[in-house]
Scaffold this motif. Sequence first.
Motif, short mmCIF file in Angstrom:
data_model
loop_
_atom_site.label_atom_id
_atom_site.label_comp_id
_atom_site.label_asym_id
_atom_site.label_seq_id
_atom_site.Cartn_x
_atom_site.Cartn_y
_atom_site.Cartn_z
N LYS A 12 20.89 27.89 51.53
CA LYS A 12 20.75 27.19 52.81
C LYS A 12 21.55 27.86 53.91
N SER A 13 21.88 29.09 53.69
CA SER A 13 22.71 29.83 54.64
C SER A 13 22.00 31.10 55.08
N LYS A 54 24.14 25.47 49.00
CA LYS A 54 24.61 25.52 50.38
C LYS A 54 25.08 26.92 50.77
#
Length: 413
Positions: free
Chosen positions: A180-181, A176
Amino acid sequence: MSKVIHLKDVVGKGYKDFWNNTQRYRVLKGGRGSKKSTTTALNFISRLIEHPDANLLVIRQVFKDHKDSTYAQLKWAARQLGAYEEFDWKVSPMEVIRKSTGQKILFRGLDDPMSVTSATVEHGYLCWAWFEEAFQVRKEDDFNKIDMSIRGYTGGLFKQITLTFNPWSEKHWLNKRFFKSDAPNVFTKTTNYLCNEFLDEADIELFEEMKVKSPRRYKIEGLGEWGIAEGGIYENWHERLFDISEISKRAKVESAFGLDFGYTNDPTAMSAALVDPVNRELYIFDELYEKALLNDEIASRITDKGYSKEVIVADSAEPKSIADLRRHGLRKVIKADKGPDSIKHGIQYIQQYTIFVHPKCSNAINELSNYVWDKNKHDEPINKPIDEYNHFLDALRYSMERIRKRDKTKRGA
């Protein structure tokens, strides 16, 4: 430096962007055999020589794991680069010092927070940190504390934190935060064995066999892709530091040891746990997880750990091995009962417990992260576990057999 570095000859292909990157966060996930750790070690030795005011902090979840991993890898890298004699290699305390400048490589473990926060250098600046096996860092806050320490003036040197790991579970905070950033100043990369030209034919064959026989495992360990996110069999588990002596003082707490045999393709796995049946808590505090062990070597490993007098419930499929272990001093090894639905009943019983895993039990953590329910041809879950990531967990299930049967008798079921 006594040897010119040629990336093609020393490092090989596939890592030029990683090698030259100077962003704040350099995050590298990959499969086994992807040369990610050896390349990182080569990179840091090269950088320390290039930047005489730089120092490096190397982090693992458990300090004792450095000796056979990062410390050994950096020694190997220095030899590869013809720079071994430029450094003093110390084990107690574990550190590496460059003779001509006083630069240091410091080694710390998150199991000793005070040692991490007190990391300082006498010469130059502590501007780089390397988290090896970063997947074992389960708490993002532990990472943040180190992140905050790589701050301040560094004489013009770039500050960077490098993370290397196998991507066992998509649920991990690393995914994350970095993958996913769109956070700025982050470099991410995924590598696998296909970029490692130093592997021989036998190594490649192992991956090709895995590709056919264990596609789920091949995805993670072969290609370096993220592991499962859904369908975990044991969901109620936590990685946690705990004091074994304190847990053992509780009323009715008892030890549980299990053993699953392996050899060429699968590891021999031993689980060691404390079981609190009153509070329905299970504390995994040690493990054995190693391939190609003969029975006398299994006995020796278990004896060296101090467990030779424990009752160990072992896989009943190998009665000769059980007899052999007794002959080698493990006199309390007994066979597990493999009756109808024994796997299902064993899993259902363990699911009643909250499981706490000591951080040093990395193989237990990897299996708990990846042991899932199988699927049918329609990609729908079925009431049967996959036959992968279950060597330690099979041993754990064997170890709980006596407790489960006793519990069943008490309840009159």
